[in-house]
Design an enzyme around this catalytic site. Structure first.
Site, PDB file in Angstrom:
ATOM      1  N   CYS A 148      29.173  15.678 -35.477  1.00  0.00           N
ATOM      2  CA  CYS A 148      28.081  14.699 -35.518  1.00  0.00           C
ATOM      3  C   CYS A 148      27.115  15.053 -34.383  1.00  0.00           C
ATOM      4  O   CYS A 148      27.473  14.965 -33.206  1.00  0.00           O
ATOM      5  CB  CYS A 148      28.647  13.287 -35.348  1.00  0.00           C
ATOM      6  SG  CYS A 148      27.378  12.015 -35.291  1.00  0.00           S
ATOM      7  N   CYS A 198      20.252  11.727 -37.707  1.00  0.00           N
ATOM      8  CA  CYS A 198      21.351  12.622 -38.058  1.00  0.00           C
ATOM      9  C   CYS A 198      20.997  14.022 -37.559  1.00  0.00           C
ATOM     10  O   CYS A 198      20.167  14.708 -38.157  1.00  0.00           O
ATOM     11  CB  CYS A 198      21.587  12.644 -39.567  1.00  0.00           C
ATOM     12  SG  CYS A 198      22.861  13.832 -40.037  1.00  0.00           S
TER      13      CYS A 198
HETATM   14  N1  LIG Z   1      26.380  13.164 -38.621  1.00  0.00           N
HETATM   15  C1  LIG Z   1      25.106  12.730 -38.117  1.00  0.00           C
HETATM   16  C2  LIG Z   1      25.044  11.339 -37.662  1.00  0.00           C
HETATM   17  C3  LIG Z   1      25.160  10.353 -38.722  1.00  0.00           C
HETATM   18  C4  LIG Z   1      25.106   9.014 -38.103  1.00  0.00           C
HETATM   19  C5  LIG Z   1      25.565   7.993 -39.012  1.00  0.00           C
HETATM   20  N2  LIG Z   1      26.982   8.056 -39.284  1.00  0.00           N
HETATM   21  C6  LIG Z   1      25.132   6.620 -38.550  1.00  0.00           C
HETATM   22  O1  LIG Z   1      24.531   6.462 -37.480  1.00  0.00           O
HETATM   23  O2  LIG Z   1      25.356   5.685 -39.321  1.00  0.00           O
HETATM   24  C7  LIG Z   1      24.617  13.604 -37.002  1.00  0.00           C
HETATM   25  O3  LIG Z   1      24.839  14.794 -37.055  1.00  0.00           O
HETATM   26  O4  LIG Z   1      23.950  13.100 -36.095  1.00  0.00           O
END
Ligand SMILES: N[C@H](CCC[C@H](N)C(=O)O)C(=O)O
Length: 324
Positions: A259, A112
């Site tokens: 993300c 993350c």
């Molecule tokens: N928000 C996060 C990623 C979360 C990833 C998650 N949703 C998964 O791989 O299950 C980021 O800033 O990289």
């Protein structure tokens, strides 16, 4: 119950430290001369360009967070998150803390990016260090502070092999895979690039990220049988050779404002398909991240982090999960 009581006491100094400039409720308690029993576990509600993050520091505790506890935390007023970053003591020599990452649905993620910058911000506040190493299921991530108060995270090397994404069946060229989705009343999404940045990502190249209803397509794509571990789904619109606009449907969290790992996946896939160079600005609904895919294959992600408030979680949240 006895065990929980002991743990609360062990948390007390931290709460007092944090409350000195953040929460009047804690400040009042810390100033009192009465013997206090702290009844909650402190957390930091933060965000990384709008990606909602809760940081829970369990480095001085025997507590563990289960998927059920993660869901209970997300439902606690003031502790809503897209991702929960739980800190445990470092296991690898040279690293500063180990992180376990939960999505709001209780599933775990290997990476993350936005949450890692939030954790780094908290840890940098503890001491005079200007570099940190954080341990994740996807490996060791080095972090440094930039001169303008942002954070650069070494997100590791991308993987492109179909088994590494992972995909359910062999694809020799993962720059584009055969996948198409879209009912007759909407534009069709097809031929995504796929990449693994510790976690699985699929990127659909589009002319306009706003032309697609990602809330409608997201769940179908996230759970498509081609992705045995599900996937984070991005729509990416190349604005120029060094600027990409992105919207993300996250595995286990749905539509989020940003993300970090998706920004990395989009950037490396854009360079790999010759849409951009290896240094790009990625604009997400919540803000911008700068991504550099270095010649040594390492991905660097730079962006801000923000503390919103400090709160405390009821002890019952952990009752079933205190280490035996
Ligand atoms: N928000 C996060 C990623 C979360 C990833 C998650 N949703 C998964 O791989 O299950 C980021 O800033 O990289």
């Amino acid at each position: 119950m006895k065990r929980l009581f002991r743990q609360h006491l062990r948390f007390a100094p931290k709460i007092r430290h944090e409350c000195s400039n953040v929460q009047p409720f804690f400040r009042q308690r810390a100033q009192s001369n009465e013997r206090q029993v702290v009844t909650g576990i402190p957390f930091a509600k933060m965000n990384g360009i709008g990606n909602e993050i809760v940081v829970l520091d369990l480095r001085d505790s025997d507590l563990k967070v289960s998927p059920e506890a993660a869901r209970a935390i997300a439902a606690t007023p003031g502790a809503h998150f897209d991702q929960l970053m739980v800190l445990y003591p470092a296991r690898t020599p040279g690293s500063d803390a180990a992180m376990t990452i939960f999505n709001i649905d209780g599933s775990e993620s290997e990476a993350c990016g936005n949450g890692t910058r939030c954790v780094a911000m908290r840890l940098f506040e503890e001491g005079a260090k200007d570099r940190l190493v954080l341990e994740t299921r996807a490996g060791l991530l080095p972090v440094r502070k930039t001169d303008d108060g942002q954070f650069t995270v070494g997100m590791g090397k991308p993987k492109f092999g179909w088994q590494d994404i992972p995909l359910a069946e062999p694809f020799h060229d993962t720059r584009y895979i055969e996948l198409q989705i879209g009912p007759i009343d909407a534009p069709i999404l097809h031929s995504p690039s796929v990449a693994n940045i510790g976690n699985p990502h699929a990127i659909f190249w589009v002319d306009d990220v706003e032309a697609y209803d990602l809330a409608r397509f997201g769940p179908l794509l996230e759970n498509h049988p081609i992705f045995p571990e599900r996937a984070n789904i991005s729509l990416a619109q190349v604005l120029s050779p060094d600027h990409i606009r992105v919207k993300v449907w996250e595995r286990g969290a749905g539509l989020t404002k940003a993300c970090g790992s998706a920004a990395c996946a989009v950037a490396v896939s854009a360079a790999r398909t010759k849409r951009t160079g290896r240094k790009v600005l990625v604009s997400l609904p919540g803000g911008d991240l700068f991504i550099e895919w270095r010649d040594d294959d390492q991905i660097l992600m730079t962006g801000p982090a923000e503390l919103e408030h400090i709160g405390e979680l009821p002890a019952e949240t952990f009752e079933d999960t205190a280490a035996a």
